[in-house]
Scaffold this motif. Structure first.
Motif, short mmCIF file in Angstrom:
data_model
loop_
_atom_site.label_atom_id
_atom_site.label_comp_id
_atom_site.label_asym_id
_atom_site.label_seq_id
_atom_site.Cartn_x
_atom_site.Cartn_y
_atom_site.Cartn_z
N PHE A 119 0.86 -1.18 0.00
CA PHE A 119 0.00 0.00 0.00
C PHE A 119 0.89 1.23 0.00
O PHE A 119 2.10 1.15 0.26
CB PHE A 119 -0.93 0.01 1.22
N SER A 120 0.31 2.38 -0.29
CA SER A 120 1.09 3.61 -0.40
C SER A 120 1.63 4.05 0.96
O SER A 120 0.89 4.15 1.93
CB SER A 120 0.23 4.74 -0.99
N MET A 121 2.94 4.30 1.02
CA MET A 121 3.57 4.81 2.23
C MET A 121 4.25 6.15 1.95
O MET A 121 5.21 6.54 2.62
CB MET A 121 4.57 3.80 2.79
N GLN A 122 3.75 6.86 0.95
CA GLN A 122 4.29 8.17 0.64
C GLN A 122 3.80 9.19 1.66
O GLN A 122 2.72 9.05 2.23
CB GLN A 122 3.88 8.59 -0.77
N ILE A 123 4.60 10.22 1.86
CA ILE A 123 4.26 11.25 2.84
C ILE A 123 3.29 12.23 2.19
O ILE A 123 3.64 12.96 1.27
CB ILE A 123 5.52 12.01 3.31
N ASP A 124 2.05 12.24 2.68
CA ASP A 124 1.06 13.18 2.20
C ASP A 124 0.40 13.86 3.39
O ASP A 124 0.83 13.71 4.53
CB ASP A 124 0.03 12.49 1.29
N GLN A 125 -0.68 14.60 3.14
CA GLN A 125 -1.32 15.34 4.22
C GLN A 125 -1.88 14.41 5.29
O GLN A 125 -1.88 14.74 6.49
CB GLN A 125 -2.44 16.22 3.66
N ALA A 126 -2.39 13.25 4.88
CA ALA A 126 -2.94 12.29 5.84
C ALA A 126 -1.85 11.76 6.77
O ALA A 126 -2.08 11.58 7.97
CB ALA A 126 -3.62 11.14 5.11
N ILE A 127 -0.66 11.52 6.23
CA ILE A 127 0.44 11.01 7.06
C ILE A 127 0.92 12.09 8.02
O ILE A 127 1.28 11.79 9.17
CB ILE A 127 1.60 10.52 6.17
N ILE A 128 0.94 13.34 7.58
CA ILE A 128 1.30 14.43 8.49
C ILE A 128 0.30 14.49 9.64
O ILE A 128 0.67 14.68 10.81
CB ILE A 128 1.33 15.78 7.74
N ALA A 129 -0.99 14.32 9.33
CA ALA A 129 -2.01 14.27 10.38
C ALA A 129 -1.75 13.10 11.33
O ALA A 129 -1.93 13.23 12.55
CB ALA A 129 -3.40 14.15 9.75
N ALA A 130 -1.31 11.97 10.77
CA ALA A 130 -0.99 10.81 11.62
C ALA A 130 0.19 11.12 12.53
O ALA A 130 0.19 10.75 13.71
CB ALA A 130 -0.67 9.60 10.74
N PHE A 131 1.22 11.81 12.02
CA PHE A 131 2.37 12.16 12.84
C PHE A 131 1.96 13.06 14.02
O PHE A 131 2.42 12.87 15.15
CB PHE A 131 3.44 12.88 12.00
#
Length: 304
Positions: A188-200
């Protein structure tokens, strides 16, 4: 039911092992980040997005897999408003009209009896992407600064502030390293996007909450057991809060694991980051933040 009602684990003794484990993980994360570079999503790289409306619902995973080869890379595909509207985002460098023709012709081949219409097109320019990068970085840095000040005001001890911020930095850096190293391997996609920043930022909040609970008990025990050895008092505080830490972590981990399994392709990266964050955040609250506080406090006492 009460778990670990009277625990007596020697966490302080395990700090040396934790230093080695954390050191290996941090070095691996830094090597991956420096060697491969951060794997940004289209939000941060720039690209093109299209909204297609179909006559009948289509599967997001099927659309993504069918477009990967024609576009040269796997696009971001998610439902947009309704089951018949699909948002497609790609970093294909061709002209927007050319990319649109590739997408529509591919969809016509895959779904010959399910007509589609492009109802929206847009371009995410490099300038906008750079603004997102700086905004995301500033958000995390600002959060760490505010947390440092908050802990300092609440506990009136800079060693607690430094321990908490170091633990948060430790958590985010390791998760970021995992996403960088395994980006090309994960299904699955593990690129850094806005959703991942929200997860961080969510990881920062969760880990901080866990750490503050431990620090609160340390402060209480410092007042109650004034003659107790400092490291022994820290160890007692960790054991006192262990039941709460374990139950909170297990229940939270259960929820985010369910989200990862059943939340759909779009939420895979986000929920996986939370799974890692909960596990690493729990570990850092017990072994990283407290270890740093002990080391700094002992050095401060020796200096005075």
């Amino acid at each position: 039911m009460r778990w670990f009602e009277t625990p007596s684990f020697d966490f302080i003794k395990g700090h040396k092992i934790a230093y080695v484990v954390s050191g290996i993980l941090l070095v691996a994360a830094l090597v991956g980040i420096i060697g491969k570079g951060l794997q940004y999503g289209i939000d941060f790289r720039g690209g093109k997005e299209f909204v297609l409306q179909f006559e009948q619902p289509v599967e997001v995973t099927e659309v993504r897999s069918s477009l990967s080869e024609p576009l040269g890379s796997a696009p971001e595909v998610k439902k947009f408003g309704s089951d018949v509207e699909i948002l497609i985002r790609t970093d294909n460098p061709d002209e927007i009209s050319t990319v649109q023709n590739i997408i529509t012709s591919t969809m016509n081949d895959v779904y010959p009896e399910n007509g589609n219409t492009v109802i929206k097109t847009d371009v995410v320019g490099p300038r906008f992407a750079e603004d997102l990068k700086s905004g995301a970085l500033n958000a995390i840095i600002f959060a760490l600064i505010v947390i440092f000040i908050y802990i300092l005001i609440r506990f009136k001890n800079w060693t607690f502030s430094l321990g908490a911020v170091a633990a948060l930095f430790h958590d985010v850096l390791i998760v970021l390293g995992v996403f960088t190293i395994f980006n090309d391997i994960a299904p699955f996609s593990m690129q850094i996007d806005q959703a991942i920043i929200a997860a961080f930022l969510t990881i920062v909040g969760y880990s901080l909450n866990d750490t503050v609970v431990v620090f609160d008990r340390i402060r209480e025990n410092m007042l109650q057991y004034k003659t107790m050895d400092y490291t022994e008092m820290i160890n007692k505080s960790l054991n006192d809060t262990l039941s709460r830490t374990v139950i909170t972590s297990v229940t939270t981990l259960f929820v985010v694991t369910v989200l990862f399994i059943f939340g759909g392709e779009v939420l895979k990266g986000f929920s996986f980051a939370l799974v890692l964050g909960v596990m690493i955040g729990t570990y850092s609250s017990l072994f990283v933040a407290s270890a740093i506080v002990v080391e700094l406090q002992l050095r401060k006492e020796q200096a005075s």
